[in-house]
Scaffold this motif. Structure first.
Motif, PDB file in Angstrom:
ATOM      1  N   GLY A   1       7.343 -17.885   2.180  1.00 28.36           N
ATOM      2  CA  GLY A   1       7.889 -19.005   3.753  1.00 28.36           C
ATOM      3  C   GLY A   1       8.084 -20.186   2.624  1.00 28.36           C
ATOM      4  N   ARG A   2       8.071 -20.943   2.090  1.00 30.15           N
ATOM      5  CA  ARG A   2       7.806 -22.562   1.974  1.00 30.15           C
ATOM      6  C   ARG A   2       9.688 -22.518   1.583  1.00 30.15           C
TER       7      ARG A   2
ATOM      8  N   GLN B   1       9.254 -16.918   9.523  1.00 34.19           N
ATOM      9  CA  GLN B   1       8.042 -17.138  10.287  1.00 34.19           C
ATOM     10  C   GLN B   1       7.169 -15.307   9.998  1.00 34.19           C
TER      11      GLN B   1
ATOM     12  N   PHE C   1       4.636 -24.419   9.941  1.00 35.49           N
ATOM     13  CA  PHE C   1       4.423 -23.283   9.057  1.00 35.49           C
ATOM     14  C   PHE C   1       2.779 -24.744   8.174  1.00 35.49           C
TER      15      PHE C   1
ATOM     16  N   GLY D   1       5.031 -16.129   6.979  1.00 31.72           N
ATOM     17  CA  GLY D   1       3.506 -16.545   7.176  1.00 31.72           C
ATOM     18  C   GLY D   1       2.692 -15.234   7.873  1.00 31.72           C
TER      19      GLY D   1
ATOM     20  N   VAL E   1      10.618 -21.821  13.199  1.00 29.84           N
ATOM     21  CA  VAL E   1       9.319 -22.672  12.158  1.00 29.84           C
ATOM     22  C   VAL E   1      10.525 -23.797  11.825  1.00 29.84           C
TER      23      VAL E   1
END
Length: 203
Positions: A59-60, A34, A83, A37, A78
């Protein structure tokens, strides 16, 4: 929470600082996804496309290394759908309209049951604003107004993130369609909401 509050008040450097600090404290927790993001959102609002991609990639990678969360109602959890929602916001801001639109359509698909009931009304509202912004940029005022109006339905327009995105659509309307009566009516509705909801005034 510090990153989130900074984002909604326009302190984008504060978002980046808080997100990076939090990521160091909890690097293996879902909240780190999060925070990545939120950092990407801040870079998008600062206009730095390269840093947007760096934050989204971070993040991925974190998300791919974690099990699918069991409790999706937890605000700090998340999943891939959330996402996509973050990525949609970023790509709209940096002008990647085709990708933003594709993600908005996926957000709406994931957030709506087979019978039309909305599971994620606020995500869906922001996805509709995204569709409105991309339509406005492409010269489709009717579609921009349709999706923009739909996003404002219901009684939850005071959510800060929806306020931010609605301001973006308002800005596109003023920039591109200031002389159109339908666009003026839409802006008038936003100003009417501003009288009821402090902080909503489009700028």
């Amino acid at each position: 929470m510090r990153a989130w509050f900074a984002l909604t008040t326009g302190d984008y450097r504060g978002v980046i600082s808080a997100a990076q600090d939090g990521g160091e404290v909890a690097p293996n927790h879902s909240v780190a996804v999060q925070l990545a993001g939120q950092e990407a959102k801040a870079w998008a609002r600062l206009g730095d496309r390269r840093q947007v991609e760096v934050a989204l990639d971070k993040g991925r990678r974190l998300l791919e290394g974690m099990p699918h969360p069991e409790n999706l109602d937890n605000h700090f959890v998340v999943d891939p759908a959330k996402f996509d929602f973050y990525s949609m916001d970023c790509y709209r801001l940096v002008g990647e309209d085709r990708l933003a639109r594709t993600l908005a359509e996926e957000v709406l698909r994931a957030g709506t049951d087979f019978d039309g009931r909305e599971r994620s009304p606020m995500r869906n509202a922001e996805a509709r604003v995204t569709l409105g912004v991309t339509a406005a940029r492409e010269g489709d005022l009717e579609q921009a107004l349709t999706t923009g109006e739909r996003a404002l339905e219901g009684d939850r327009q005071s959510v800060p993130s929806l306020i931010m995105t609605s301001r973006e659509l308002a800005a596109e309307m003023r920039r591109r369609y200031a002389s159109e009566a339908a666009a003026q009516d839409y802006l008038a509705r936003l100003y009417s909401l501003a009288e009821q909801k402090p902080g909503f005034m489009p700028r």
